[in-house]
Design an enzyme around this catalytic site. Structure first.
Site, PDB file in Angstrom:
ATOM      1  N   HIS A   1       0.810  -1.115  -0.043  1.00 57.68           N
ATOM      2  CA  HIS A   1       0.004   0.033  -0.006  1.00 57.68           C
ATOM      3  C   HIS A   1       0.901   1.174   0.050  1.00 57.68           C
ATOM      4  CE1 HIS A   1      -4.045  -1.355   0.597  1.00 57.68           C
ATOM      5  NE2 HIS A   1      -3.538  -2.409   1.282  1.00 57.68           N
TER       6      HIS A   1
ATOM      7  N   LYS B   1      -9.723  13.417   3.768  1.00 56.37           N
ATOM      8  CA  LYS B   1      -8.953  12.232   3.960  1.00 56.37           C
ATOM      9  C   LYS B   1      -7.934  12.591   5.060  1.00 56.37           C
ATOM     10  CE  LYS B   1      -7.622  13.314  -0.504  1.00 56.37           C
ATOM     11  NZ  LYS B   1      -7.570  12.140  -1.396  1.00 56.37           N
ATOM     12  N   ARG B   2      -7.187  11.425   5.638  1.00 55.12           N
ATOM     13  CA  ARG B   2      -6.253  11.689   6.556  1.00 55.12           C
ATOM     14  C   ARG B   2      -5.556  12.861   6.105  1.00 55.12           C
ATOM     15  NH1 ARG B   2      -2.384   7.712   7.008  1.00 55.12           N
ATOM     16  NH2 ARG B   2      -2.759   7.461   4.844  1.00 55.12           N
TER      17      ARG B   2
ATOM     18  N   LYS C   1      -0.320  14.190   1.023  1.00 53.25           N
ATOM     19  CA  LYS C   1      -1.771  14.564   0.360  1.00 53.25           C
ATOM     20  C   LYS C   1      -2.020  16.036   0.148  1.00 53.25           C
ATOM     21  CE  LYS C   1      -3.874  10.528   2.539  1.00 53.25           C
ATOM     22  NZ  LYS C   1      -4.562   9.821   1.227  1.00 53.25           N
TER      23      LYS C   1
ATOM     24  N   THR D   1      -9.027   6.021  -3.011  1.00 53.17           N
ATOM     25  CA  THR D   1     -10.459   5.490  -3.284  1.00 53.17           C
ATOM     26  C   THR D   1     -11.454   6.481  -3.086  1.00 53.17           C
ATOM     27  OG1 THR D   1     -10.627   4.627  -0.898  1.00 53.17           O
ATOM     28  CG2 THR D   1      -9.956   2.991  -2.627  1.00 53.17           C
TER      29      THR D   1
ATOM     30  N   LYS E   1     -15.000   7.395  -5.242  1.00 54.85           N
ATOM     31  CA  LYS E   1     -16.467   7.630  -4.434  1.00 54.85           C
ATOM     32  C   LYS E   1     -17.054   9.131  -5.254  1.00 54.85           C
ATOM     33  CE  LYS E   1     -14.355   5.766  -0.244  1.00 54.85           C
ATOM     34  NZ  LYS E   1     -13.782   6.195   0.966  1.00 54.85           N
TER      35      LYS E   1
HETATM   36  C1  PLP Z   1     -12.568   6.376   1.452  1.00 52.15           C
HETATM   37  C2  PLP Z   1     -11.985   6.727   2.573  1.00 52.15           C
HETATM   38  C3  PLP Z   1     -10.972   7.080   3.002  1.00 52.15           C
HETATM   39  C4  PLP Z   1      -9.653   6.991   1.727  1.00 52.15           C
HETATM   40  O1  PLP Z   1      -9.597   8.282   1.251  1.00 52.15           O
HETATM   41  P1  PLP Z   1      -8.662   8.872   0.297  1.00 52.15           P
HETATM   42  O2  PLP Z   1      -9.134  10.168  -0.417  1.00 52.15           O
HETATM   43  O3  PLP Z   1      -8.266   7.592  -0.603  1.00 52.15           O
HETATM   44  O4  PLP Z   1      -7.208   8.933   1.114  1.00 52.15           O
HETATM   45  C5  PLP Z   1     -10.437   7.632   4.300  1.00 52.15           C
HETATM   46  N1  PLP Z   1     -11.294   7.633   5.264  1.00 52.15           N
HETATM   47  C6  PLP Z   1     -12.630   7.483   5.129  1.00 52.15           C
HETATM   48  C7  PLP Z   1     -13.547   7.537   6.198  1.00 52.15           C
HETATM   49  C8  PLP Z   1     -13.077   7.049   3.654  1.00 52.15           C
HETATM   50  O5  PLP Z   1     -14.607   6.631   3.546  1.00 52.15           O
END
Ligand code: PLP
Length: 804
Positions: free
Chosen positions: A360, A541-542, A547, A649, A653
């Site tokens: 990852h 995101k985190r 990022k 991911t 979404k």
């Molecule tokens: C999808 C998701 C992530 C991953 O998000 P990225 O933008 O790909 O880092 C992190 N936390 C939650 C709660 C998510 O639903």
């Protein structure tokens, strides 16, 4: 694809479910309707729905046995499952009945669903991927178990104190977890420490100094329409003995309780990743604890089917989600050699035909390494086996000195996982290529068949059908049935409708509705009021430097300056929304959170920004918050330094819900561009190769700051305390880094990013055109369903044929 397949979910109407709820409330929860609270009603509905999952669950299990299906075991430290009730209701096709039943009891359905705690047994993308995979394995009919830890406290709850992140323990088990079945009969002793003495042949006798019990809790995971149901088995650490009677009788109650304190510590908390040495030993113990329990369970099931340990690989495929369960290689060898009498080479052949490893991250600091002292102390037998695996690999590949698992006093878990695996996969095409060129270059040259790509995906049941009721209705009407939720390729039929003005209008009306609902939620829960007609520009995101939330914050400040300087200029009205937690030990990420909140406060307090620019940062981002924000997004921020985000991911979404992406050519963004067409996505910035070249050529961020007055102004404002009440010291670490190393090349990409955002503004000014692009984004997302990903793993990694 599935039309005509048998749905095993029991059909039940609203009245029957009402009766079932009343029965559960009384006899499972022990409450009288007169005194029942909202939570009691939720637990009652959960029990009633769970009852409906049990038959399909047994049916799938029986079918797996009868058809001698090869089983998949997904080992993950994290399962970011979020809430389960609505997901199960949707998958089983029970929504109308559930709404009717709940209303008949005089309870508000939305409030009831909202009452469920968000099970945050993960940090971010890696854990959410595991949760999407569970849903997809059940939907496509891969006979699977997810294995993880039943953390008593999941990821911390985030609050803001004057804009600074504060952390509170999360307590999802305070109320009973009504989904799970406690399996007190399934418990395995897991040892730590102690001594090893030679045994027969290759075997040894390990006498651990400490032992805990791993006790199983099962949650059924029903797939679409209950055609298949799998199990998430989470391990709880328990003492072998509750307490010591002898000290108790002496009155030394603390000493008497010592065994249970040690044991229970192991499943107490989920560690936020990215943190430093603290708790390292406990983390290693957590990893071994759940891996060893899972392997014991897998071998027990294999033998219960009357099969020989030697044949394990023909009947089981084990997937390691990152290196956290990489101790599975040595542990499986240990079980086969010490308990089942295989010789070492045979045992290693079985293990390396059964295990597979998903990488990852390419960031060296995130690849796990354990000191040989710690490993030798906590797991002495495993240290011996690791050395033997290392020696054998060096001998077989005739490379005694290059790639060693044990190197410089450390055990390299990435290399151990690679060498112990049948297949190793990256999570996007770009990431897999980079894996071959960087971290695993040497191992790839030695084992060119091992690395395969399986681009991540997300479950369209939760991330479209569940979170976006408006889109659900439009898709179902347009595509003729709800089956798109289990066959997302059907969404491609939207593409021609992008040219249809009436369709575009309906599509846009749904987005507007979602934005209104989101604005009401922001106002109600977070006290910020935003204009729902403005562009919702969202980065959730985190919080991590790679990022680049910082770049977004700087662009926001520069936009603010530009609007102030020229109030008549044509900028799209925007609501910038941020969400995300920083690991508690990650000082720079926490400082970036404070900077975003300071910039937000400045902008939101300026009356000149009314209707033009607002910034919202709702605290405590989690799965449930994502389900509110993503359907409301117009613009999705995916702006990581190219080469750093393995896949992402969140990007999938958003696009699935009709947001356009502004992003770099990183991770799966590359494949999203290919799927939606480059004219329908806003790509900017350096490529992964250019990022490396910039660094190699002696990157000097100051020259980029000097070259762009908009960036220079913002950096100077931060240094002068413009956003922080005159406090010029607060963000020194941020600005010094920007002018100094700027590891993630924010300055190098800023100009390209800012300019691309103005192209976004121009696109926003043509609403018909914008919506056309949005429809084409959604239409291109079939390939990003995690059902496609799971079929890929099934065919190319696990060697299993899905049942549905
Ligand atoms: C999808 C998701 C992530 C991953 O998000 P990225 O933008 O790909 O880092 C992190 N936390 C939650 C709660 C998510 O639903």
């Amino acid at each position: 694809m599935h039309d005509g397949a048998t749905d095993t979910a029991k059909q039940i109407d609203g009245e029957a479910l009402r009766v079932a709820m009343a029965h559960s409330l009384r006899y499972a929860i022990g409450k009288d309707p007169v005194t029942a609270t909202l939570s009691d009603w939720r637990l009652a509905l959960t029990r009633a729905v769970r009852d409906l999952v049990v038959d399909p669950w047994f049916a799938a299990t029986r079918r797996a046995y009868a058809e001698k299906r090869k089983r998949v075991y997904y080992l993950s430290m994290e399962f970011l499952i979020g809430r389960l009730l609505e997901d199960a209701i949707h998958n089983l096709g029970l929504e109308a009945a559930a709404r009717e039943a709940v209303a008949a009891h005089g309870v508000d359905y939305a409030a009831l669903v909202d009452d469920e705690p968000d099970a945050a047994l993960g940090n971010g993308g890696l854990g959410r991927l595991a949760a999407c995979f569970l849903d997809s394995m059940s939907t496509v009919g891969v006979a699977a178990h997810g294995y993880g830890i039943r953390y008593e406290h999941g990821l911390f709850r985030q609050r803001f104190d004057q804009g600074w992140q504060g952390e509170e323990p999360e307590d999802w088990l305070r109320q009973r977890h009504a989904w799970e079945f406690e399996r007190s009969e399934v418990a395995y002793p897991i040892g730590f420490g102690g001594e090893v003495s030679p045994g027969e042949g290759d075997g040894a006798l390990w006498t651990p100094s400490d032992t805990v019990l791993a006790a199983a809790y099962d949650t059924p995971i029903p797939g679409w329409r209950g055609r298949w149901t799998n199990t998430l088995r989470l391990w709880d650490a328990q003492p072998v003995r509750e307490f010591d009677l002898e000290p108790f009788n002496r009155g030394d109650y603390m000493a008497a309780a010592a065994p249970s304190v040690f044991a229970e510590t192991i499943s107490r908390v989920l560690y936020p990743d990215d943190t430093t040495p603290q708790g390292k030993e406990l983390r290693l113990k957590q990893e071994y604890f759940f891996t060893a329990a899972s392997l014991a369970d897998i071998l027990r099931r294999h033998r219960a089917m009357g099969l020989e340990p030697r044949s394990l690989a023909a009947h089981a495929a084990i997937q390691l989600n990152d290196t956290h369960p990489a101790i599975a290689g040595p542990e499986l060898v240990r079980l086969l050699v010490d308990d089942h009498g295989l010789d070492f080479d045979e045992a290693f052949d079985v293990a390396s035909a059964t295990l597979n490893y998903t990488n990852h991250t390419l960031m060296p600091e995130a690849l796990e390494r354990w000191s040989t002292d710690l490993m030798g102390h906590a797991l002495p037998r495993h240290m011996q086996i690791i050395e033997r695996i290392d020696t054998r690999h060096a001998r077989e590949t005739k490379r005694p000195d290059s790639v060693r698992i044990v190197d410089n006093g450390e055990v390299r878990m990435g290399d151990l996982a690679f060498i112990s695996a049948h297949r190793v996969n990256g999570v996007s095409a770009l990431h897999t290529d980079l894996m071959k060129q960087t971290v695993f270059a040497e191992l790839h040259a030695l084992h060119p068949e091992k690395i395969v790509n399986q681009t991540n995906g997300v479950t369209p049941r939760r991330w479209l059908y569940g979170c976006n009721a408006g889109m659900r209705r439009l898709l179902t009407e347009t595509l003729g049935s709800e089956e798109w939720a289990a066959d997302l390729d059907r969404i491609a039929a939207l593409a021609p409708l992008a040219e249809d003005a009436a369709f575009r209008e309906r599509f846009q009306a749904i987005k507007t509705d979602n934005k209104r609902a989101c604005a009401a939620w922001l106002e109600r829960e977070h006290g910020v009021s935003v204009d729902p007609t403005a562009m919702f520009d969202i980065q959730i995101k985190r919080i991590h430097e790679y990022k680049r939330q910082l770049m977004n914050a700087l662009e926001t400040a520069a936009l603010y300056n530009a609007i102030k300087a020229d109030p008549s200029a044509e900028f799209a009205p925007r609501v910038k929304i941020f969400g995300g937690k920083a690991a508690p030990g990650y000082a720079m990420a926490k400082l970036i959170i404070k900077l975003i909140n300071d910039i937000a406060a400045t902008i939101n307090a300026d009356p000149a920004m009314k209707g033009r620019l607002a910034v919202a940062y709702p605290a405590n981002y989690n799965v449930s918050m994502a389900e509110i924000l993503i359907p409301a997004a117009d613009l999705s921020e995916q702006i990581s330094t190219a080469g750093k985000e393995a896949s992402g991911t969140g990007n999938m979404k958003f696009a699935m819900n009709g947001a356009l992406t502004v992003g770099t050519l990183d991770g799966a963004n590359v494949e999203i561009r290919d799927a939606v067409g480059e004219e329908n996505i806003f790509i900017f910035g350096q490529t992964a190769a250019e990022v490396l070249a910039t660094r190699a050529n002696g990157y000097a961020p100051q020259s980029f700051i000097d070259a762009d007055p908009r960036l220079a102004q913002v950096v100077e404002q931060i240094e002068a305390g413009f956003f922080s009440g005159g406090d010029g010291e607060r963000f020194r670490a941020v600005t010094e880094n920007l002018r100094g190393h700027d590891w993630f090349q924010v300055c190098a990409d800023f100009t390209s990013y800012y300019d691309r955002q103005r192209v976004v503004d121009d696109a926003w000014a043509k609403p018909e055109e914008w919506t056309r692009k949005a429809v084409l984004n959604a239409a291109g997302m079939g390939v990003f369903s995690s059902d496609r990903t799971i079929r890929g793993y099934a065919a190319e990694v696990w060697g299993v044929t899905p049942a549905c």
